[in-house]
Enzyme design. Structure first.
Site, PDB file in Angstrom:
ATOM      1  N   TYR A  73      -7.878 -23.294  -9.938  1.00  0.00           N
ATOM      2  CA  TYR A  73      -6.953 -24.199  -9.240  1.00  0.00           C
ATOM      3  C   TYR A  73      -7.721 -25.294  -8.516  1.00  0.00           C
ATOM      4  O   TYR A  73      -7.456 -26.484  -8.697  1.00  0.00           O
ATOM      5  CB  TYR A  73      -6.096 -23.406  -8.236  1.00  0.00           C
ATOM      6  CG  TYR A  73      -5.401 -24.277  -7.205  1.00  0.00           C
ATOM      7  CD1 TYR A  73      -4.396 -25.168  -7.591  1.00  0.00           C
ATOM      8  CD2 TYR A  73      -5.751 -24.232  -5.853  1.00  0.00           C
ATOM      9  CE1 TYR A  73      -3.762 -25.986  -6.643  1.00  0.00           C
ATOM     10  CE2 TYR A  73      -5.133 -25.033  -4.912  1.00  0.00           C
ATOM     11  CZ  TYR A  73      -4.141 -25.906  -5.307  1.00  0.00           C
ATOM     12  OH  TYR A  73      -3.514 -26.711  -4.382  1.00  0.00           O
ATOM     13  N   THR A 104      -5.803 -30.801  -1.696  1.00  0.00           N
ATOM     14  CA  THR A 104      -6.008 -29.586  -0.899  1.00  0.00           C
ATOM     15  C   THR A 104      -7.419 -29.531  -0.324  1.00  0.00           C
ATOM     16  O   THR A 104      -8.347 -30.126  -0.897  1.00  0.00           O
ATOM     17  CB  THR A 104      -5.781 -28.359  -1.817  1.00  0.00           C
ATOM     18  OG1 THR A 104      -6.279 -27.192  -1.180  1.00  0.00           O
ATOM     19  CG2 THR A 104      -6.515 -28.491  -3.144  1.00  0.00           C
ATOM     20  N   ASP A 105      -7.593 -28.763   0.762  1.00  0.00           N
ATOM     21  CA  ASP A 105      -8.941 -28.552   1.305  1.00  0.00           C
ATOM     22  C   ASP A 105      -9.754 -27.615   0.410  1.00  0.00           C
ATOM     23  O   ASP A 105     -10.964 -27.492   0.586  1.00  0.00           O
ATOM     24  CB  ASP A 105      -8.882 -28.006   2.743  1.00  0.00           C
ATOM     25  CG  ASP A 105      -8.191 -26.651   2.859  1.00  0.00           C
ATOM     26  OD1 ASP A 105      -7.632 -26.158   1.855  1.00  0.00           O
ATOM     27  OD2 ASP A 105      -8.214 -26.076   3.962  1.00  0.00           O
ATOM     28  N   GLU A 106      -9.089 -26.957  -0.554  1.00  0.00           N
ATOM     29  CA  GLU A 106      -9.813 -25.979  -1.392  1.00  0.00           C
ATOM     30  C   GLU A 106     -10.855 -26.648  -2.283  1.00  0.00           C
ATOM     31  O   GLU A 106     -11.751 -25.984  -2.795  1.00  0.00           O
ATOM     32  CB  GLU A 106      -8.812 -25.131  -2.204  1.00  0.00           C
ATOM     33  CG  GLU A 106      -7.870 -24.395  -1.262  1.00  0.00           C
ATOM     34  CD  GLU A 106      -6.964 -23.363  -1.925  1.00  0.00           C
ATOM     35  OE1 GLU A 106      -7.330 -22.827  -2.981  1.00  0.00           O
ATOM     36  OE2 GLU A 106      -5.886 -23.106  -1.363  1.00  0.00           O
ATOM     37  N   LYS A 134      -7.843 -29.416  -9.037  1.00  0.00           N
ATOM     38  CA  LYS A 134      -7.483 -30.393  -7.997  1.00  0.00           C
ATOM     39  C   LYS A 134      -8.677 -31.312  -7.698  1.00  0.00           C
ATOM     40  O   LYS A 134      -8.501 -32.516  -7.498  1.00  0.00           O
ATOM     41  CB  LYS A 134      -7.028 -29.684  -6.715  1.00  0.00           C
ATOM     42  CG  LYS A 134      -5.702 -28.946  -6.816  1.00  0.00           C
ATOM     43  CD  LYS A 134      -4.511 -29.857  -7.101  1.00  0.00           C
ATOM     44  CE  LYS A 134      -4.152 -30.760  -5.941  1.00  0.00           C
ATOM     45  NZ  LYS A 134      -2.881 -31.498  -6.201  1.00  0.00           N
TER      46      LYS A 134
HETATM   47  P1  NAD Z   1       4.769 -25.912  -5.635  1.00  0.00           P
HETATM   48  O1  NAD Z   1       4.163 -25.054  -6.688  1.00  0.00           O
HETATM   49  O2  NAD Z   1       5.730 -25.314  -4.661  1.00  0.00           O
HETATM   50  O3  NAD Z   1       5.544 -27.130  -6.311  1.00  0.00           O
HETATM   51  C1  NAD Z   1       5.011 -27.862  -7.398  1.00  0.00           C
HETATM   52  C2  NAD Z   1       6.139 -28.694  -7.990  1.00  0.00           C
HETATM   53  O4  NAD Z   1       5.573 -29.452  -9.082  1.00  0.00           O
HETATM   54  C3  NAD Z   1       7.288 -27.859  -8.562  1.00  0.00           C
HETATM   55  O5  NAD Z   1       8.525 -28.425  -8.171  1.00  0.00           O
HETATM   56  C4  NAD Z   1       7.085 -27.976 -10.067  1.00  0.00           C
HETATM   57  O6  NAD Z   1       8.310 -27.878 -10.795  1.00  0.00           O
HETATM   58  C5  NAD Z   1       6.448 -29.341 -10.197  1.00  0.00           C
HETATM   59  N1  NAD Z   1       5.624 -29.461 -11.431  1.00  0.00           N
HETATM   60  C6  NAD Z   1       4.700 -28.574 -11.875  1.00  0.00           C
HETATM   61  N2  NAD Z   1       4.187 -29.004 -13.041  1.00  0.00           N
HETATM   62  C7  NAD Z   1       4.780 -30.199 -13.323  1.00  0.00           C
HETATM   63  C8  NAD Z   1       4.662 -31.134 -14.383  1.00  0.00           C
HETATM   64  N3  NAD Z   1       3.823 -30.931 -15.406  1.00  0.00           N
HETATM   65  N4  NAD Z   1       5.423 -32.261 -14.341  1.00  0.00           N
HETATM   66  C9  NAD Z   1       6.273 -32.488 -13.311  1.00  0.00           C
HETATM   67  N5  NAD Z   1       6.451 -31.616 -12.306  1.00  0.00           N
HETATM   68  C10 NAD Z   1       5.709 -30.488 -12.296  1.00  0.00           C
HETATM   69  O7  NAD Z   1       3.544 -26.609  -4.884  1.00  0.00           O
HETATM   70  P2  NAD Z   1       3.370 -27.003  -3.350  1.00  0.00           P
HETATM   71  O8  NAD Z   1       2.812 -25.852  -2.628  1.00  0.00           O
HETATM   72  O9  NAD Z   1       4.590 -27.680  -2.873  1.00  0.00           O
HETATM   73  O10 NAD Z   1       2.192 -28.080  -3.482  1.00  0.00           O
HETATM   74  C11 NAD Z   1       2.468 -29.457  -3.729  1.00  0.00           C
HETATM   75  C12 NAD Z   1       1.172 -30.227  -3.777  1.00  0.00           C
HETATM   76  O11 NAD Z   1       0.472 -30.102  -2.551  1.00  0.00           O
HETATM   77  C13 NAD Z   1       0.212 -29.759  -4.870  1.00  0.00           C
HETATM   78  O12 NAD Z   1      -0.399 -30.895  -5.432  1.00  0.00           O
HETATM   79  C14 NAD Z   1      -0.798 -28.906  -4.131  1.00  0.00           C
HETATM   80  O13 NAD Z   1      -2.049 -28.915  -4.776  1.00  0.00           O
HETATM   81  C15 NAD Z   1      -0.850 -29.623  -2.794  1.00  0.00           C
HETATM   82  N6  NAD Z   1      -1.207 -28.768  -1.641  1.00  0.00           N
HETATM   83  C16 NAD Z   1      -0.556 -27.594  -1.414  1.00  0.00           C
HETATM   84  C17 NAD Z   1      -0.887 -26.833  -0.295  1.00  0.00           C
HETATM   85  C18 NAD Z   1      -0.150 -25.544   0.016  1.00  0.00           C
HETATM   86  O14 NAD Z   1      -0.528 -24.845   0.974  1.00  0.00           O
HETATM   87  N7  NAD Z   1       0.907 -25.178  -0.694  1.00  0.00           N
HETATM   88  C19 NAD Z   1      -1.880 -27.275   0.581  1.00  0.00           C
HETATM   89  C20 NAD Z   1      -2.526 -28.477   0.306  1.00  0.00           C
HETATM   90  C21 NAD Z   1      -2.177 -29.222  -0.798  1.00  0.00           C
HETATM   91  P1  TYD Z   2      -2.394 -17.832  -0.919  1.00  0.00           P
HETATM   92  O1  TYD Z   2      -1.119 -17.902  -0.138  1.00  0.00           O
HETATM   93  O2  TYD Z   2      -2.348 -17.489  -2.363  1.00  0.00           O
HETATM   94  O3  TYD Z   2      -3.139 -19.233  -0.675  1.00  0.00           O
HETATM   95  P2  TYD Z   2      -4.656 -19.694  -1.080  1.00  0.00           P
HETATM   96  O4  TYD Z   2      -5.285 -18.668  -1.926  1.00  0.00           O
HETATM   97  O5  TYD Z   2      -4.421 -20.968  -1.829  1.00  0.00           O
HETATM   98  O6  TYD Z   2      -5.344 -19.901   0.228  1.00  0.00           O
HETATM   99  O7  TYD Z   2      -3.344 -16.783  -0.208  1.00  0.00           O
HETATM  100  C1  TYD Z   2      -3.696 -16.908   1.166  1.00  0.00           C
HETATM  101  C2  TYD Z   2      -4.680 -15.808   1.494  1.00  0.00           C
HETATM  102  O8  TYD Z   2      -4.007 -14.545   1.410  1.00  0.00           O
HETATM  103  C3  TYD Z   2      -5.851 -15.721   0.536  1.00  0.00           C
HETATM  104  O9  TYD Z   2      -7.016 -15.360   1.270  1.00  0.00           O
HETATM  105  C4  TYD Z   2      -5.469 -14.600  -0.412  1.00  0.00           C
HETATM  106  C5  TYD Z   2      -4.647 -13.671   0.455  1.00  0.00           C
HETATM  107  N1  TYD Z   2      -3.553 -12.927  -0.218  1.00  0.00           N
HETATM  108  C6  TYD Z   2      -3.449 -11.541  -0.047  1.00  0.00           C
HETATM  109  O10 TYD Z   2      -4.258 -10.895   0.654  1.00  0.00           O
HETATM  110  N2  TYD Z   2      -2.423 -10.883  -0.670  1.00  0.00           N
HETATM  111  C7  TYD Z   2      -1.514 -11.536  -1.454  1.00  0.00           C
HETATM  112  O11 TYD Z   2      -0.604 -10.868  -2.022  1.00  0.00           O
HETATM  113  C8  TYD Z   2      -1.622 -12.953  -1.606  1.00  0.00           C
HETATM  114  C9  TYD Z   2      -0.656 -13.709  -2.456  1.00  0.00           C
HETATM  115  C10 TYD Z   2      -2.663 -13.616  -0.962  1.00  0.00           C
END
Ligand code: NAD
Ligand code: TYD
Length: 352
Positions: free
Chosen positions: A158, A133-135, A162
């Site tokens: 988080y 992630t960019d975070e 990461k």
């Molecule tokens: P998500 O929470 O929707 O899915 C995570 C998946 O991992 C789930 O299916 C869960 O069952 C599985 N999982 C969790 N713990 C596990 C374990 N111990 N063993 C095996 N499986 C396990 O997450 P997402 O949003 O799809 O993100 C996927 C990846 O992409 C993550 O690594 C996250 O850090 C990265 N990412 C997410 C975003 C975003 O905006 N969602 C952006 C950049 C990077």
């Molecule tokens: P989120 O979807 O949790 O992603 P991330 O924190 O990983 O960027 O949140 C996106 C943005 O929205 C973040 O600035 C927090 C804000 N947010 C709210 O204002 N209300 C909410 O209920 C949630 C879940 C997030």
């Protein structure tokens, strides 16, 4: 059938993982795609019902914190490559309880690196692609973008977990010569997104006429990318990226949270036939998230110029498709928001 690659995708039942699995199963019939997932609250096999019977798809329910299970799966499927997405992914949950994030995101990633190292020895031709992630770069002020050279400065449990996993992946490249690639992406949105994250939570609450909890003043900025464009970027980097390199993924699409919530309100007023401006009445400003990162924004020049990737649709198109998917898939929403979700929601938003 002989497959040319046997790719282990971890976290394939989650949001981004399910889009990636679907893309890889459909676009590469010569690859065996093995989806490894623990099926936590965030993992749902219904996300993949349309590819579950494909001849090149297998599912293994396993925990990346279980080294013996990883070893057995590597042997059983003769895994040649890994694309690692399994993680605990929600910042608010990491604030409530960081340890699960350390276990899955850090220890689980190192277990997976160990399993790949043991299985592949020093053989050439394998790839371990770590999805991040960019975070990890921390929080931006008003100016500037995250590049691959930006120093790591994670600020939530988080992002700290990461960042730690990214460091281990690089360490395995330098120390053991493990053939790794990495990508760091901005915030994703799209179908099958669990309604604890901003966009699906707001859609769910607007549809159900529940309060829309905006943290702080709503002026934090996120850079949004359609999930299928992230899947296409991972596909590109996995195939064509250089070993040992990381690539930032994003589409130059910054929105303040409040602008975005207002946009969703007006889109849904139109779709649901409500009077213009009515859903906005649901907006409720709530206590800010602890340590809330102000702004994220990605410079994806390296990925665009070196590998020719670019996003395929605009945010407006992507949001419209996303909203349409949620409206047409209320049964999915009902399923994932039943049970433990209610406890989470009540605790987070109703203070009980
Ligand atoms: P998500 O929470 O929707 O899915 C995570 C998946 O991992 C789930 O299916 C869960 O069952 C599985 N999982 C969790 N713990 C596990 C374990 N111990 N063993 C095996 N499986 C396990 O997450 P997402 O949003 O799809 O993100 C996927 C990846 O992409 C993550 O690594 C996250 O850090 C990265 N990412 C997410 C975003 C975003 O905006 N969602 C952006 C950049 C990077
Ligand atoms: P989120 O979807 O949790 O992603 P991330 O924190 O990983 O960027 O949140 C996106 C943005 O929205 C973040 O600035 C927090 C804000 N947010 C709210 O204002 N209300 C909410 O209920 C949630 C879940 C997030």
């Amino acid at each position: 059938m002989e497959f040319s690659k046997h790719i282990l995708i971890t976290g394939g039942a989650g949001f981004i993982g399910s889009h990636l699995v679907r893309r890889m199963v459909r676009n590469y019939p010569s690859y065996l795609i093995v989806n490894l997932d623990k099926l936590t609250y965030a993992g749902n096999l219904e996300n993949l019902s349309d590819v579950a019977d494909a001849p090149n798809y297998r599912f293994e329910k396993a925990d990346i914190c279980d080294p013996a299970a990883l070893k057995a799966i590597f042997e059983k499927h003769q895994i040649t490559d890994v694309i690692h997405l399994a993680a605990e992914s929600h910042v608010d949950r990491s604030i409530e309880g960081p340890m699960e994030f350390v276990l899955t995101n850090v220890v689980g990633t190192v277990n997976l690196l160990e399993a790949a190292r043991a299985a592949w020895q020093n053989e050439a031709g394998h790839v371990f692609h770590h999805v991040s992630t960019d975070e990890v770069y921390g929080s931006l002020g008003e100016e500037g973008l995250f590049t691959e050279q930006t120093a790591y400065d994670p600020r939530s449990p988080y992002s700290a977990s990461k960042a730690s996993s990214d460091h281990f992946v690089r360490a395995y490249f330098h120390t053991y010569g493990l053939p790794v690639k990495m990508s760091n992406c901005s915030n994703n949105y799209g179908s099958h997104h669990f309604p604890e994250k901003l966009i699906p939570l707001m859609i769910h609450n607007i549809v159900n006429e529940k309060p829309l909890p905006v943290y702080g003043k709503g002026d934090n900025i996120r850079d949004w990318l359609w999930v299928e464009d992230h899947a296409s970027a991972i596909d590109t980097i996995f195939h064509n990226g250089r070993l040992g390199e990381s690539y930032n993924v994003g589409g130059l699409n910054e929105w303040t949270n409040i602008e975005l919530v207002r946009f969703l309100c007006s889109l849904l007023d139109r779709k649901l036939g409500r009077a213009s401006g009515s859903s906005e009445q649901l907006i409720t400003y709530v206590t800010d998230r602890a340590g809330h990162d102000k702004r994220y924004a990605i410079d994806a020049t390296k990925l665009e110029t070196e590998l020719g990737w670019k996003p395929s649709i605009t945010f407006e198109e992507g949001l419209e498709r996303t909203v349409d998917w949620y409206l047409a898939n209320q049964a999915w929403v009902e399923k994932v928001t039943s049970g433990a979700y209610q406890d989470y929601y009540n605790h987070m938003y109703l203070g009980r």
